[in-house]
Design a protein around this motif. Sequence first.
Motif, PDB file in Angstrom:
ATOM      1  N   THR A   1       0.829  -1.200   0.000  1.00  0.00           N
ATOM      2  CA  THR A   1       0.000   0.000   0.000  1.00  0.00           C
ATOM      3  C   THR A   1       0.868   1.256   0.000  1.00  0.00           C
ATOM      4  N   ASP A   2       0.303   2.334  -0.523  1.00  0.00           N
ATOM      5  CA  ASP A   2       1.011   3.614  -0.507  1.00  0.00           C
ATOM      6  C   ASP A   2       1.339   4.036   0.917  1.00  0.00           C
ATOM      7  N   GLY A   3       0.407   3.766   1.833  1.00  0.00           N
ATOM      8  CA  GLY A   3       0.609   4.152   3.227  1.00  0.00           C
ATOM      9  C   GLY A   3       1.781   3.429   3.866  1.00  0.00           C
ATOM     10  N   SER A   4       1.913   2.135   3.584  1.00  0.00           N
ATOM     11  CA  SER A   4       3.014   1.369   4.175  1.00  0.00           C
ATOM     12  C   SER A   4       4.357   1.832   3.632  1.00  0.00           C
ATOM     13  N   LEU A   5       4.397   2.194   2.364  1.00  0.00           N
ATOM     14  CA  LEU A   5       5.643   2.674   1.760  1.00  0.00           C
ATOM     15  C   LEU A   5       6.028   4.046   2.320  1.00  0.00           C
TER      16      LEU A   5
ATOM     17  N   GLU B   1      -3.710  -7.729  -8.416  1.00  0.00           N
ATOM     18  CA  GLU B   1      -3.968  -6.279  -8.432  1.00  0.00           C
ATOM     19  C   GLU B   1      -3.119  -5.589  -9.501  1.00  0.00           C
ATOM     20  N   LEU B   2      -1.854  -6.002  -9.604  1.00  0.00           N
ATOM     21  CA  LEU B   2      -0.987  -5.426 -10.634  1.00  0.00           C
ATOM     22  C   LEU B   2      -1.471  -5.812 -12.023  1.00  0.00           C
ATOM     23  N   TYR B   3      -1.863  -7.066 -12.188  1.00  0.00           N
ATOM     24  CA  TYR B   3      -2.389  -7.526 -13.483  1.00  0.00           C
ATOM     25  C   TYR B   3      -3.607  -6.696 -13.890  1.00  0.00           C
TER      26      TYR B   3
ATOM     27  N   ILE C   1       9.638   0.906  -5.131  1.00  0.00           N
ATOM     28  CA  ILE C   1       8.290   0.319  -5.191  1.00  0.00           C
ATOM     29  C   ILE C   1       7.250   1.396  -5.472  1.00  0.00           C
ATOM     30  N   GLU C   2       7.407   2.564  -4.850  1.00  0.00           N
ATOM     31  CA  GLU C   2       6.485   3.681  -5.121  1.00  0.00           C
ATOM     32  C   GLU C   2       6.467   4.026  -6.608  1.00  0.00           C
ATOM     33  N   GLN C   3       7.653   4.132  -7.188  1.00  0.00           N
ATOM     34  CA  GLN C   3       7.749   4.476  -8.606  1.00  0.00           C
ATOM     35  C   GLN C   3       7.187   3.359  -9.482  1.00  0.00           C
TER      36      GLN C   3
ATOM     37  N   GLY D   1       3.861 -11.159  -2.614  1.00  0.00           N
ATOM     38  CA  GLY D   1       2.763 -10.851  -3.531  1.00  0.00           C
ATOM     39  C   GLY D   1       1.408 -10.894  -2.866  1.00  0.00           C
ATOM     40  N   GLN D   2       1.401 -10.770  -1.529  1.00  0.00           N
ATOM     41  CA  GLN D   2       0.158 -10.797  -0.760  1.00  0.00           C
ATOM     42  C   GLN D   2      -0.648 -12.063  -1.084  1.00  0.00           C
TER      43      GLN D   2
END
Length: 307
Positions: A143-147, A261-263, A224-226, A253-254
């Motif tokens: 998640t963005d928050g965790s990063l 999610e990426l797919y 990872i953010e990028q 990959g959770q």
Amino acid sequence: MKEEFTYLSKDGITNIHAVHWIPDGKVKAILQIVHGMDEYIERYEEFALFLNEQGYLVAGHDHLGHGQSVRSEEDLGFFAEQNGNECLLSDIHAMRQKTTESYPDIPYFVMGHSMGSFLIRQYIQDHFDGLAGCIIMGTGMPTDGSLSTGKKLCKIISVFHNWRYRSHFLNKMIMGAYNKKFAPTRTSADWLTKNTDIVDAYLQDPFCTFCFTLNGYYNMFLSIEQAKDPTKIAKTPKSFPIFLVSGGDDPVGQFGSGVNELYELFQKIGMEDCTMRLYLNDRHEILHETDKDTVFHDLLRWLDSKQ
């Protein structure tokens, strides 16, 4: 044939250790492998030799802070004083340039695993031109928050220590939950693979058991953010071939949901040639799993189909 060589990193001071695994006879295509955190390129030798038998040249290097690219033990898990993520990406590109200089006009693929999967997702955003396709292995969607929290913690801890400091608190926060699903566990690295011989060898290898520095973690979070930024992903041509592969029981990959999610994000952006394969019950290192032969041949079929 295995050929080892070095080249100067973007950091200007480190000699990067690199390898070419060269097939006998004509080179059909090239695969450049980008390895993960706390490991090194020669952990991929079995897969490289398999591809050699099929006419593929396999290339790869040890990242800054990894394997034989370190100048001393204190460099393990440390990237660069400035712009660590940029240095890693530049070193990946330099490896590709050196390989194509020696083997021009041959289909060129890239593959990234784990931390390398995020780096290769970044890399294809700007360096897709001339590539035949990309394999993204053992990736996820934190998640963005965790990063953001991870980056902030690195900065806070660095105020009291320095960027070479190894925070076992931060390390446990990031890696500590990976083993939970596999309780009761035999070792601290059961999440890697069901193959106990691989796990035992990993835990006995000093190039696999070091704690990342604050510098290493911060730059990985940045990568990872990028890598997951939709506006940056959209820079890649819609027709660019991508193969997403992961273990269904991979915590990075959770457990499949992050890969899916990426797919779906790739689909939403309009990527026309994106394929996903999850290996049920496989863990993080699918090239070292108990069904690795299936994985090897699936990857080979995909590579062959894109030439």
